[in-house]
Scaffold this active site. Structure first.
Site, PDB file in Angstrom:
ATOM      1  N   LYS A  71       0.831  -1.210   0.000  1.00  0.00           N
ATOM      2  CA  LYS A  71       0.000   0.000   0.000  1.00  0.00           C
ATOM      3  C   LYS A  71       0.861   1.254   0.000  1.00  0.00           C
ATOM      4  O   LYS A  71       0.583   2.216  -0.729  1.00  0.00           O
ATOM      5  CB  LYS A  71      -0.931  -0.010   1.208  1.00  0.00           C
ATOM      6  N   SER A  91      -0.608   0.801   5.900  1.00  0.00           N
ATOM      7  CA  SER A  91      -0.854  -0.040   7.074  1.00  0.00           C
ATOM      8  C   SER A  91      -1.883  -1.105   6.743  1.00  0.00           C
ATOM      9  O   SER A  91      -2.733  -0.926   5.861  1.00  0.00           O
ATOM     10  CB  SER A  91      -1.344   0.816   8.251  1.00  0.00           C
ATOM     11  N   ASP A  92      -1.789  -2.212   7.461  1.00  0.00           N
ATOM     12  CA  ASP A  92      -2.764  -3.279   7.288  1.00  0.00           C
ATOM     13  C   ASP A  92      -2.858  -4.076   8.576  1.00  0.00           C
ATOM     14  O   ASP A  92      -1.877  -4.181   9.327  1.00  0.00           O
ATOM     15  CB  ASP A  92      -2.373  -4.207   6.132  1.00  0.00           C
ATOM     16  N   GLN A  93      -4.040  -4.623   8.819  1.00  0.00           N
ATOM     17  CA  GLN A  93      -4.256  -5.435  10.017  1.00  0.00           C
ATOM     18  C   GLN A  93      -4.863  -6.777   9.624  1.00  0.00           C
ATOM     19  O   GLN A  93      -5.789  -6.835   8.815  1.00  0.00           O
ATOM     20  CB  GLN A  93      -5.197  -4.736  10.989  1.00  0.00           C
ATOM     21  N   ALA A 128       0.499  -4.009  10.864  1.00  0.00           N
ATOM     22  CA  ALA A 128       1.779  -3.606  10.276  1.00  0.00           C
ATOM     23  C   ALA A 128       1.674  -2.178   9.753  1.00  0.00           C
ATOM     24  O   ALA A 128       0.610  -1.744   9.291  1.00  0.00           O
ATOM     25  CB  ALA A 128       2.162  -4.545   9.143  1.00  0.00           C
TER      26      ALA A 128
END
Length: 219
Positions: A71, A91-93, A128
């Site tokens: 991203k 960011s990613d979860q 992250a």
């Protein structure tokens, strides 16, 4: 007449010279936007064009890291043509139960099934964050993993919660920042905003490394 010491105004910090680099959040998530706004820095949001499909055998934490990095890179490439020196956050979860990723439920039935499966159990939430500044070649990333133990609640209470908050866009089917906290038994984390979607302690450290001190530019 001199001014009493207790009445003296606290001096406002002098802004650093120049202007801060453009800050871009590579996300359209309202949760991440609200969290980043807490730093009181000007920023823009740009939607990344990234396929979030897990790769075969990919571990949840590895998936979160790969997507955060992708991203940030996608948005950095998109803004590079008209902005020099921009700093981009991606960011990613990904939630994990029994080594498997738990995605966003998307609807009521899947959300109820998630909450029933997680009842009384511990779920890991891997969040992250990646920060890029293409003009300097800086690329940094970090991971915050939150351990969440869900309480023992019957189906009627789970149904009632879902009808009230409709958290169908949240991995784990619960909004811990609002009523969803009542579903939880415990939270363990070294970065308290990570569970909502953006680990701000890690993000601040990465922004500093990229050349943007949040405290200096906060307004």
């Amino acid at each position: 007449m001199s001014t009493p010491a207790h009445a003296q105004a606290t001096p406002h910090p002098v802004p650093p010279p120049g202007t801060p680099p453009r800050l871009v959040l590579g996300s359209t998530s309202p949760y991440r936007r609200e969290l980043l706004a807490r730093l009181r820095l000007p920023f823009d949001c740009v939607a990344p064009a990234v396929d979030e499909t897990p790769q075969p055998g990919e571990a949840p934490a590895a998936l979160a890291t790969r997507l955060a990095r992708a991203k940030a890179r996608d948005v950095a490439d998109a803004v590079a043509a008209h902005t020099t020196g921009a700093i981009v956050i991606g960011s990613d979860q990904v939630a994990e139960l029994d080594g498997q990723p738990l995605g966003k439920p998307g609807n009521h039935a899947r959300a109820l099934a998630q909450l029933q499966t997680m009842r009384g159990r511990e779920v890991l939430f891997h969040t992250a964050v990646a920060v890029l500044r293409s003009s300097t070649g800086y690329a940094g990333e970090a991971m915050a993993t939150v351990r969440v133990r869900f309480g023992q609640h019957d189906d009627a209470l789970l149904e009632h919660y879902l009808r009230l908050e409709a958290p169908y866009d949240c991995a784990g089917s619960a909004k811990c920042e609002t009523l969803g906290i009542a579903l939880l038994g415990a939270i363990e984390s070294d970065d308290p905003t990570a569970l909502v979607g953006l680990p701000l302690i890690h993000t601040c450290a990465l922004l500093r490394a990229a050349g943007l001190e949040p405290l200096a530019w906060a307004r």
